[in-house]
Design an enzyme around this catalytic site. Structure first.
Site, PDB file in Angstrom:
ATOM      1  CG  LEU A  11      -1.938  -1.130   1.308  1.00 19.56           C
ATOM      2  CD1 LEU A  11      -2.593  -1.168   2.681  1.00 19.56           C
ATOM      3  CD2 LEU A  11      -3.004  -0.982   0.218  1.00 19.56           C
ATOM      4  CB  THR A  12       0.049   4.717  -1.043  1.00 19.26           C
ATOM      5  OG1 THR A  12      -0.537   4.260  -2.261  1.00 19.26           O
ATOM      6  CG2 THR A  12       0.765   6.033  -1.298  1.00 19.26           C
ATOM      7  CG  PHE A  13       0.315   7.035   3.657  1.00 12.29           C
ATOM      8  CD1 PHE A  13       0.442   7.984   4.656  1.00 12.29           C
ATOM      9  CD2 PHE A  13      -0.187   7.435   2.425  1.00 12.29           C
ATOM     10  CE1 PHE A  13       0.077   9.311   4.434  1.00 12.29           C
ATOM     11  CE2 PHE A  13      -0.557   8.751   2.190  1.00 12.29           C
ATOM     12  CZ  PHE A  13      -0.420   9.702   3.205  1.00 12.29           C
TER      13      PHE A  13
END
Length: 333
Positions: A11-13
């Site tokens: 995922l991004t974060f």
């Protein structure tokens, strides 16, 4: 590199913060795009700055903090965590994230920072482009819209290189291009409805999506465990302590007691979400097993610190941090 393996969850974060700290999400504390801190009861939602700006969430020491503390200058043209005062330090130059700022405008701001006089000019600078991610979610990773987003980001990178050459600093600049994860086709025809697996009155859903996090309500642990941990179609579920060791995930207190990971292209949702007016189900998704080939990320490096024409085998994205610290001559944490 032939490929770069993201950290789990893809995922991004979690992955952006891994790249600049060298720590797995399990260790730096950004374990998901959405999470709850059990000690404080606070919620973290990636796109709500009022929730993400509290330094308690951000463990480790990101590279821009190390650079500033060791007498160098850092600038962040967007990067998850860079707008937060971590260890009492922010980059010397930074802006709060603004999705309306175009890739071209972001490059121009980065170049403007490089035009500053010695003593203010950044030694370390980040750029962040989310256009390919958004196009992939809304239209799919093989769509014409994704191709257009790729062209937009490619043009921005070209503008950056032209700007460096115009300033006579291209040959002395080290450039590292990475992505945080890959993306795979998904859609509303590939949904696991959690209500059909477990009694929703017996659980708190901390997260849904590709990786679902579930907490049994007190007194219901036994029946919830039985329902969740039995074989279920299109997802694998574990107690957090039983997540495969290769994922380096499951010791952090912010990770819910039970985790369910959707199969490639699938997503885990609740009936409540599906009944919500205007709800959107992405036709491109990520967050899956970081060993899944479709989750592989990008790594390209260029500059005086790097050997030309070399292709290295696939490696883990935790190793980018040590490389950047070495090139920047910053003592790593």
């Amino acid at each position: 590199a032939q490929a770069m393996r993201p950290s789990f969850p893809s995922l991004t974060f979690p992955n952006h913060y891994t790249i600049v700290t060298g720590l797995y999400p399990d260790h730096h504390g950004i374990v998901d795009n959405r999470m709850v801190d059990p000690a404080s009861g606070k919620r973290f939602v990636y796109n709500d700055r009022s929730l993400t700006s509290d330094p308690i969430w951000w463990g480790g020491e990101p590279l821009w903090v190390s650079a500033e503390m060791q007498g160098k200058h850092a600038a962040t043209m967007f990067w998850p965590g860079s707008d937060v005062e971590i260890d009492g330090v922010r980059p010397e130059h930074w802006l709060p994230f603004d999705a309306n700022m175009s890739p071209r405008q972001r490059v121009d701001q980065a170049l403007a920072w490089l035009d500053l006089p010695t003593g203010q000019r950044p030694d370390f600078l980040t750029l962040y482009f989310e256009q390919t991610d958004h196009a992939g979610h809304w239209f799919g990773p093989t769509s014409a819209e994704e191709d257009a987003a790729l062209r937009e980001v490619d043009a921005a990178l070209g503008r950056l290189l032209d700007g460096l050459k115009l300033r006579g600093i291209f040959d002395s600049t080290n450039i590292v291009v990475v992505s945080d994860h890959g993306m795979t086709p998904a859609g509303p025809d590939k949904v696991v409805v959690l209500d059909k697996v477990v009694d929703m009155n017996d659980i708190d859903v901390i997260n849904s999506g590709v990786l679902a996090g579930i907490a049994p309500k007190p007194g219901h642990e036994e029946e919830v465990d039985a329902a969740i941990l039995k074989p279920n179609e299109h997802m694998r579920c574990w107690r957090k302590s039983a997540v495969p060791a290769r994922m380096h995930y499951g010791t952090n207190s912010r990770i819910p007691p039970l985790l369910c990971l959707a199969d490639d292209g699938w997503i885990i949702l609740t009936q409540k979400f599906l009944a919500r007016p205007g709800r959107h189900i992405s036709v491109g998704e990520h967050g899956y097993d970081n060993d899944d080939p479709s989750m592989r990320a990008l790594f390209v490096a260029h500059g005086p610190a790097f050997r030309r024409g070399l292709v290295v085998p696939e490696f883990d994205n935790i190793d980018v941090y040590a490389l950047l610290a070495h090139v920047l001559r910053v003592k790593p944490e």
